[in-house]
Design a protein around this motif. Structure first.
Motif, PDB file in Angstrom:
ATOM      1  N   HIS A  14       0.813  -1.217   0.000  1.00  0.00           N
ATOM      2  CA  HIS A  14       0.000   0.000   0.000  1.00  0.00           C
ATOM      3  C   HIS A  14       0.849   1.272   0.000  1.00  0.00           C
ATOM      4  N   GLU A  15       1.670   1.432   1.018  1.00  0.00           N
ATOM      5  CA  GLU A  15       2.427   2.673   1.199  1.00  0.00           C
ATOM      6  C   GLU A  15       3.371   2.936   0.033  1.00  0.00           C
ATOM      7  N   GLY A  16       3.270   4.138  -0.503  1.00  0.00           N
ATOM      8  CA  GLY A  16       4.191   4.566  -1.554  1.00  0.00           C
ATOM      9  C   GLY A  16       3.983   3.881  -2.893  1.00  0.00           C
ATOM     10  N   ILE A  17       2.873   3.201  -3.079  1.00  0.00           N
ATOM     11  CA  ILE A  17       2.611   2.504  -4.341  1.00  0.00           C
ATOM     12  C   ILE A  17       1.743   3.400  -5.220  1.00  0.00           C
ATOM     13  N   TRP A  18       2.381   3.975  -6.228  1.00  0.00           N
ATOM     14  CA  TRP A  18       1.711   4.858  -7.171  1.00  0.00           C
ATOM     15  C   TRP A  18       1.660   4.182  -8.527  1.00  0.00           C
ATOM     16  N   GLY A  19       0.596   4.445  -9.268  1.00  0.00           N
ATOM     17  CA  GLY A  19       0.470   3.891 -10.612  1.00  0.00           C
ATOM     18  C   GLY A  19      -0.192   4.895 -11.535  1.00  0.00           C
ATOM     19  N   ASP A  20      -0.381   4.498 -12.762  1.00  0.00           N
ATOM     20  CA  ASP A  20      -1.019   5.350 -13.778  1.00  0.00           C
ATOM     21  C   ASP A  20      -0.367   6.731 -13.848  1.00  0.00           C
ATOM     22  N   GLY A  21       0.950   6.739 -13.853  1.00  0.00           N
ATOM     23  CA  GLY A  21       1.673   8.011 -13.954  1.00  0.00           C
ATOM     24  C   GLY A  21       1.449   8.911 -12.755  1.00  0.00           C
ATOM     25  N   GLY A  22       1.288   8.309 -11.583  1.00  0.00           N
ATOM     26  CA  GLY A  22       1.120   9.086 -10.354  1.00  0.00           C
ATOM     27  C   GLY A  22      -0.331   9.442 -10.044  1.00  0.00           C
ATOM     28  N   ARG A  23      -1.286   8.940 -10.818  1.00  0.00           N
ATOM     29  CA  ARG A  23      -2.703   9.255 -10.569  1.00  0.00           C
ATOM     30  C   ARG A  23      -3.381   8.249  -9.638  1.00  0.00           C
ATOM     31  N   SER A  24      -2.872   7.023  -9.577  1.00  0.00           N
ATOM     32  CA  SER A  24      -3.477   5.979  -8.744  1.00  0.00           C
ATOM     33  C   SER A  24      -2.575   5.696  -7.555  1.00  0.00           C
ATOM     34  N   TYR A  25      -3.206   5.375  -6.414  1.00  0.00           N
ATOM     35  CA  TYR A  25      -2.422   5.158  -5.209  1.00  0.00           C
ATOM     36  C   TYR A  25      -2.937   3.955  -4.440  1.00  0.00           C
ATOM     37  N   GLY A  26      -2.007   3.272  -3.810  1.00  0.00           N
ATOM     38  CA  GLY A  26      -2.320   2.304  -2.776  1.00  0.00           C
ATOM     39  C   GLY A  26      -2.585   0.883  -3.206  1.00  0.00           C
ATOM     40  N   ILE A  27      -3.076   0.134  -2.240  1.00  0.00           N
ATOM     41  CA  ILE A  27      -3.275  -1.305  -2.384  1.00  0.00           C
ATOM     42  C   ILE A  27      -4.249  -1.647  -3.502  1.00  0.00           C
ATOM     43  N   ALA A  28      -5.259  -0.783  -3.725  1.00  0.00           N
ATOM     44  CA  ALA A  28      -6.249  -1.044  -4.775  1.00  0.00           C
ATOM     45  C   ALA A  28      -6.063  -0.114  -5.972  1.00  0.00           C
ATOM     46  N   GLN A  29      -5.009   0.709  -5.923  1.00  0.00           N
ATOM     47  CA  GLN A  29      -4.694   1.629  -7.013  1.00  0.00           C
ATOM     48  C   GLN A  29      -5.890   2.485  -7.424  1.00  0.00           C
ATOM     49  N   PHE A  30      -6.495   3.104  -6.421  1.00  0.00           N
ATOM     50  CA  PHE A  30      -7.596   4.032  -6.679  1.00  0.00           C
ATOM     51  C   PHE A  30      -7.057   5.356  -7.172  1.00  0.00           C
TER      52      PHE A  30
END
Length: 156
Positions: free
Chosen positions: A85-101
């Motif tokens: 969860h912590e520090g997990i970014w995706g979609d070029g910094g638009r999504s965050y966390g364990i579920a990538q919201f």
């Protein structure tokens, strides 16, 4: 004298036979009534048991459905963030966390969830916290259960 005894005995015998027929008939009638009562009691018991079976089958179906949703949620989490969860970014910094919201998606779904009959209980603010791990998991579970699973690319 013996002939009178036979006549008396014969007459008594006829009366005894007649009474036996009445008793047998009444006994058969009573048995039919008892059997009918037992059948009614048994039919009520069977109906009661069938209701309980129906309830248990419905609950088993609900549990199986819940397990299916949990399995889907776990697969999405494994795919999106490997459970981190912590520090997990995706979609070029638009999504965050364990579920990538994405922030907007989280709060949009949270608003819908809070209006639903079974809203998730968020630990943080009433509408949840986008960066809270537990809130993401709860909202993801709600989303999958309520037909929004296709918002995740890992949903299949």
């Amino acid at each position: 004298m013996s002939r009178g005894w036979l006549i008396c005995t014969g007459g008594t015998l006829i009366i005894v036979v007649a009474l036996m027929r009445v008793w047998i008939f009444k006994g058969s009638e009573m048995e039919r009534i008892d059997i009918k009562r037992e059948m009614e009691i048994n039919n009520r018991a069977i109906a009661s048991l069938q209701k309980k079976i129906d309830i248990l089958q419905r609950k088993i179906g609900e549990v199986n459905e819940e397990l299916k949703h949990r399995e889907i949620v776990q697969k999405i989490i494994d795919c999106e963030s490997s459970g981190r969860h912590e520090g997990i970014w995706g979609d070029g910094g638009r999504s965050y966390g364990i579920a990538q919201f994405q922030k907007m998606t989280f709060y949009s779904l949270a608003a819908k969830a809070l209006k639903s009959p079974n809203p998730p209980f968020f630990r943080g603010r009433q509408r949840g916290d986008w960066k809270d791990r537990e809130d993401q998991i709860k909202l993801l579970a709600w989303a999958v259960k309520n037909g929004y699973g296709n918002l995740w690319s890992c949903y299949k």
